[in-house]
Design a protein around this motif. Structure first.
Motif, PDB file in Angstrom:
ATOM      1  N   UNK A 224       0.837  -1.214   0.000  1.00 30.76           N
ATOM      2  CA  UNK A 224       0.000   0.000   0.000  1.00 30.76           C
ATOM      3  C   UNK A 224       0.861   1.250   0.000  1.00 30.76           C
ATOM      4  N   UNK A 225       1.872   1.252   0.852  1.00 31.12           N
ATOM      5  CA  UNK A 225       2.759   2.421   0.911  1.00 31.12           C
ATOM      6  C   UNK A 225       3.426   2.677  -0.432  1.00 31.12           C
ATOM      7  N   UNK A 226       3.840   1.587  -1.106  1.00 30.20           N
ATOM      8  CA  UNK A 226       4.523   1.759  -2.390  1.00 30.20           C
ATOM      9  C   UNK A 226       3.589   2.273  -3.480  1.00 30.20           C
ATOM     10  N   UNK A 227       2.268   2.030  -3.331  1.00 33.49           N
ATOM     11  CA  UNK A 227       1.321   2.485  -4.343  1.00 33.49           C
ATOM     12  C   UNK A 227       0.737   3.863  -4.031  1.00 33.49           C
ATOM     13  N   UNK A 228       1.084   4.423  -2.884  1.00 28.85           N
ATOM     14  CA  UNK A 228       0.581   5.751  -2.549  1.00 28.85           C
ATOM     15  C   UNK A 228       1.274   6.813  -3.407  1.00 28.85           C
ATOM     16  N   UNK A 229       0.513   7.856  -3.695  1.00 34.54           N
ATOM     17  CA  UNK A 229       1.097   8.980  -4.427  1.00 34.54           C
ATOM     18  C   UNK A 229       1.844   9.924  -3.485  1.00 34.54           C
ATOM     19  N   UNK A 230       1.795   9.622  -2.204  1.00 32.32           N
ATOM     20  CA  UNK A 230       2.488  10.422  -1.199  1.00 32.32           C
ATOM     21  C   UNK A 230       3.717   9.670  -0.712  1.00 32.32           C
ATOM     22  N   UNK A 231       4.688  10.420  -0.255  1.00 28.87           N
ATOM     23  CA  UNK A 231       5.832   9.810   0.409  1.00 28.87           C
ATOM     24  C   UNK A 231       5.509   9.622   1.876  1.00 28.87           C
ATOM     25  N   UNK A 232       5.774   8.406   2.414  1.00 24.13           N
ATOM     26  CA  UNK A 232       5.428   8.086   3.802  1.00 24.13           C
ATOM     27  C   UNK A 232       6.625   7.424   4.464  1.00 24.13           C
ATOM     28  N   UNK A 233       6.920   7.838   5.698  1.00 20.05           N
ATOM     29  CA  UNK A 233       7.935   7.162   6.507  1.00 20.05           C
ATOM     30  C   UNK A 233       7.414   7.053   7.934  1.00 20.05           C
ATOM     31  N   UNK A 234       7.728   5.909   8.572  1.00 21.84           N
ATOM     32  CA  UNK A 234       7.211   5.598   9.907  1.00 21.84           C
ATOM     33  C   UNK A 234       8.391   5.446  10.851  1.00 21.84           C
ATOM     34  N   UNK A 235       8.306   6.105  12.012  1.00 20.88           N
ATOM     35  CA  UNK A 235       9.362   6.049  13.024  1.00 20.88           C
ATOM     36  C   UNK A 235       8.776   5.485  14.312  1.00 20.88           C
ATOM     37  N   UNK A 236       9.623   4.778  15.076  1.00 19.08           N
ATOM     38  CA  UNK A 236       9.163   4.250  16.353  1.00 19.08           C
ATOM     39  C   UNK A 236       9.299   5.318  17.434  1.00 19.08           C
ATOM     40  N   UNK A 237       9.070   4.907  18.706  1.00 14.89           N
ATOM     41  CA  UNK A 237       9.095   5.879  19.796  1.00 14.89           C
ATOM     42  C   UNK A 237      10.489   6.454  20.031  1.00 14.89           C
ATOM     43  N   UNK A 238      11.540   5.794  19.509  1.00 16.77           N
ATOM     44  CA  UNK A 238      12.902   6.297  19.653  1.00 16.77           C
ATOM     45  C   UNK A 238      13.340   7.108  18.440  1.00 16.77           C
ATOM     46  N   UNK A 239      12.363   7.483  17.585  1.00 17.61           N
ATOM     47  CA  UNK A 239      12.621   8.278  16.372  1.00 17.61           C
ATOM     48  C   UNK A 239      13.546   7.543  15.414  1.00 17.61           C
ATOM     49  N   UNK A 240      13.391   6.211  15.321  1.00 17.08           N
ATOM     50  CA  UNK A 240      14.161   5.413  14.380  1.00 17.08           C
ATOM     51  C   UNK A 240      13.233   4.872  13.298  1.00 17.08           C
ATOM     52  N   UNK A 241      13.722   4.814  12.079  1.00 15.05           N
ATOM     53  CA  UNK A 241      12.929   4.458  10.918  1.00 15.05           C
ATOM     54  C   UNK A 241      12.557   2.970  10.955  1.00 15.05           C
ATOM     55  N   UNK A 242      11.260   2.681  10.824  1.00 20.10           N
ATOM     56  CA  UNK A 242      10.794   1.289  10.805  1.00 20.10           C
ATOM     57  C   UNK A 242      10.019   0.963   9.537  1.00 20.10           C
ATOM     58  N   UNK A 243       9.642   1.955   8.746  1.00 22.20           N
ATOM     59  CA  UNK A 243       8.905   1.695   7.512  1.00 22.20           C
ATOM     60  C   UNK A 243       8.914   2.920   6.618  1.00 22.20           C
ATOM     61  N   UNK A 244       8.866   2.688   5.284  1.00 20.48           N
ATOM     62  CA  UNK A 244       8.878   3.792   4.336  1.00 20.48           C
ATOM     63  C   UNK A 244       8.461   3.261   2.970  1.00 20.48           C
ATOM     64  N   UNK A 245       8.211   4.150   2.040  1.00 19.02           N
ATOM     65  CA  UNK A 245       7.983   3.754   0.650  1.00 19.02           C
ATOM     66  C   UNK A 245       8.990   4.472  -0.244  1.00 19.02           C
TER      67      UNK A 245
END
Length: 740
Positions: A224-245
């Motif tokens: 889903x993230x890869x098909x979005x027309x928006x750029x998305x990135x997800x960070x955990x509670x320690x501000x570390x990257x856990x997901x993106x497209x």
């Protein structure tokens, strides 16, 4: 005192009694012959023997009952042991661990599967074990895996508290990743049944299914993230990257080697430091502080400008697990469109302003033209009504003097033609007043019968000429409206219905409708097509193109519609070609009962004016009309004093030193006083006098001024019948004063 020892057995007591009996018998046989003492002893022995036999019988029955009871008790013991054995076998076959505690929380029994995972306490699981001891040993067992941060004492206390509930069910974790489900149920006598079920396999299957579901959801989220027309990135509670497209890297110019699990937010922000310029909403330091905050993060939204000219919208929101999501959207096209729209809007506002100024000039010109038109119509109507009124009066005078039928018929046709012209001028004046907006209404309670009666007389003649059956249903309702305009509305509707109905009938009646009254005018005419039902209310629009101008200019329904709008009376129409039409006017019913005084003047009492000796003061600045009125009045035998204006009228009365019996005063007398002011001046000298105000000006509420002074208002063109009624009333008043 008993002869035997009660503690002896029954056999021993019987043996003693037999010996006592034999001894007594021997004493009787060998004692003093026939002595009285011996005989008495014998009687006692016989009686004693009888009692012994009865006691022996009772003892035998008791022994039989005792033997039966012992047999039944033995059978019951056998059955109890069998039931206990069956119960033990039954609970032993149960796959779950089973234990029964009585109402005092003491263990009654349990099976071999109960607490079999707690091998350290198998030696104490026997009847008589207290529930509290059982819980305490369980809590301290090394096979129980306590939750992190919880002690055995706290676990035991919480377990005891839950034991107070009627039904308890929970999962207990054992060492070796095993799970035991414990459930408690109260019995009817207050005891407790405990079941222990091994749910390790079930929980492991659920965990596997959950892991598979998480993997599937992760794949779906990633897709889903890869098909979005928006750029998305997800960070955990320690501000570390856990997901993106992939879109986020393209929008922010982040290389693939920078986007990996565990990448910290400050590092990524530093990498794009020279690529983005923060323009709206927040600056770089504020964005960093928001991401690294340990407190609650409110949603943020701002815009940045990329070095390549792109405008990006950044939106950030905290997740329930204290992580956060950042989305990036390319809004370059929207901003360019908004910029172009702003330029177009400014240009449009300029054009609208210019057009508005032009329209304001046009509107002012139209308002001036409309006001000029209204003044012109009013002035022209006044100027037209002056000679028209004079012509009608001259014709009326000739009609009174003419004896020939042919001459009278010609005069009647001439008077009819003048009446048609009068109606056209009245319609033009009504339209002018309604459009000007300066009209004032006298809305008050009024009885509908006051309008229905005169309309029945007036319209009945028109209907009879065409051979139509006119029916006006009487009504006792009292409504709130302007009497004169409501009469004009209904008069126009009835006139239209009669004009456009060839055969059949015309009916007018009233229906009650939710606090209001609906006046309906029905006809059996040709009907009105659907596409014509709106256009008939336009000025100068008539569906019957063959009608002559003597039948009107098509202003009747236009006047009806405008008057209904001004009065707030909804107007309705139903019509079907070939079946007829129905016009409906809704008027409010008076909320409280009112005493409504009829505005109709009673029919004047017959009185010959020629014998009255009446003297009338006539003040009229139009010579032709003044002469016509004078000729008509004098033809009735009334003396007339003529004057052109207010000043000459007052001078004439001073010179003649005479008090007139009635006053006929034109309202517009040129310079100086008008007719009402002249009346006030005359009555100030001579006291109240009967009279009338004559005027063609219908833009001012003259009828209200006249009503306040007890005067009659006579609109131009003058109606000879109303004029004669006024003079008759004056003559009657003079005669009554003379008799008094």
């Amino acid at each position: 005192m008993s002869l035997t020892n009660p503690e002896d057995s029954l056999e021993r007591q019987n043996e003693k009694l037999l010996k006592i009996s034999e001894s007594l018998m021997r004493r009787v046989e060998y004692g003093a012959s026939h002595s009285s003492a011996a005989y008495a002893q014998f009687e006692r022995a016989a009686l004693l023997e009888k009692q012994v036999r009865e006691r022996t019988t009772q003892l035998e029955k008791t022994l039989d009952l005792l033997h039966d009871s012992n047999a039944r008790l033995a059978q019951a013991n056998l059955e109890t042991e069998a039931a206990r054995s069956n119960l033990a076998n039954a609970i032993e076959t149960v796959h779950e661990g089973f234990a029964l505690f009585d109402s005092d929380d003491i263990m009654v029994m349990c099976n071999s599967r109960f607490c079999r995972d707690f091998v350290d306490m198998l030696d104490m699981l026997h009847p008589g074990l207290p529930f509290a001891v059982y819980v305490d040993r369980i809590s301290r067992s090394p096979h129980l895996a306590l939750p992190e941060g919880e002690s055995s004492a706290r676990w035991a206390a919480r377990r005891i508290r839950r034991h107070q509930d009627r039904h308890v069910m929970f999962n207990a974790q054992l060492t070796g990743d095993r799970w035991l489900q414990v459930s408690e149920h109260r019995t009817t006598n207050g005891g407790t049944v405990i079941l222990q079920t091994d749910v390790t396999d079930i929980l492991r299957l659920e965990r596997q299914a959950r892991d598979r579901l998480k993997d599937k959801q992760a794949q779906m989220i990633h897709a889903t993230l890869d098909h979005l027309n928006q750029g998305v990135c997800i960070f955990d509670e320690e501000a570390q990257l856990v997901g993106w497209n992939f879109k986020i890297g393209a929008l922010l110019s982040l290389p693939a080697r920078r986007l990996h699990l565990g990448a910290s937010f400050p590092v990524l922000l530093a990498h794009i430091d020279g690529e983005l310029a923060f323009s709206k909403g927040i600056d770089r330091d504020g964005f960093r502080d928001w991401a690294l905050s340990k407190a609650h993060r409110p949603p943020i939204s701002f815009e940045v400008t990329h070095s390549e000219g792109m405008v990006l919208h950044i939106f950030g929101r905290e997740m329930p697990d204290r992580g956060f999501v950042i989305s990036c959207t390319d809004i370059t096209a929207e901003r360019e469109a908004a910029h172009r729209l702003t330029e177009m809007n400014e240009d449009l506002e300029q054009r609208v302003m210019e057009r508005t100024l032009e329209l304001e000039d046009a509107l002012n010109a139209a308002e001036r033209a409309n006001a000029s038109k209204s003044r012109f119509v009013a002035a022209a109507s006044h100027d037209l009504l002056q000679p028209l009124s004079a012509a009608k009066l001259f014709i009326s005078s000739l009609a009174d003097k003419s004896a020939g039928d042919s001459d009278r018929a010609i005069l009647e046709k001439a008077e009819s033609a003048l009446s048609g012209a009068e109606k056209i001028i009245d319609a033009l004046l009504d339209i002018s007043k309604l459009e000007s907006g300066r009209i004032s209404f006298d809305v008050r309670p009024m009885a509908l019968s006051e309008i229905f009666r005169p309309l029945r007389d007036e319209m009945g003649i028109l209907a009879a000429r065409k051979g139509l059956d006119l029916r006006i249903v009487d009504s006792s309702l009292v409504v709130e409206s302007d009497p004169s305009y409501l009469r004009r509305i209904l008069q126009n509707l009835l006139g239209n219905a009669i004009r456009y109905t060839s055969t059949g009938r015309v009916v007018m009646g009233v229906r009650r409708r939710e606090g209001g009254a609906r006046i309906e005018v029905w006809d059996t005419g040709a009907g009105i097509a659907k596409h014509d039902q709106n256009s008939i209310f336009e000025e100068f629009r008539r569906l019957d193109t063959t009608a002559s101008t003597n039948e009107g200019l098509g202003l009747g329904l236009a006047i009806v519609e405008r008057a209904c709008i001004k009065l707030g009376h909804p107007l309705g129409l139903w019509s079907e070609p070939g079946r007829g039409s129905c016009f409906m006017v809704n008027v409010p019913v008076a909320s409280l009962p009112h005493h409504v005084t009829s505005t109709a003047r009673p029919t004047p009492r017959p009185l010959r004016l020629a014998q009255s000796g009446l003297i009338v003061l006539l003040v009229e600045n139009d010579p032709a009309l003044r002469r016509a009125i004078t000729i008509l009045i004098e033809s009735w035998g009334v003396s007339v004093i003529e004057a052109t204006d207010a000043a000459s009228a007052l001078d004439l009365l001073d010179d003649l030193e005479i008090t007139p019996d009635a006053l006929l005063l034109d309202y517009q007398l040129g310079r100086g006083m008008n007719g009402v002011e002249l009346y006030d001046a005359i009555t100030a000298r001579f006291g109240p006098l009967p009279g009338s105000i004559i005027s063609a000006n219908r833009t001012e509420p003259l009828d209200q001024f006249c009503m306040a002074r007890g005067l009659e208002f006579l609109p131009k063109p003058l109606d000879r019948h109303r004029l004669s009624a006024v003079l008759d009333a004056a003559a009657t008043s003079r005669a009554q004063a003379a008799e008094g």
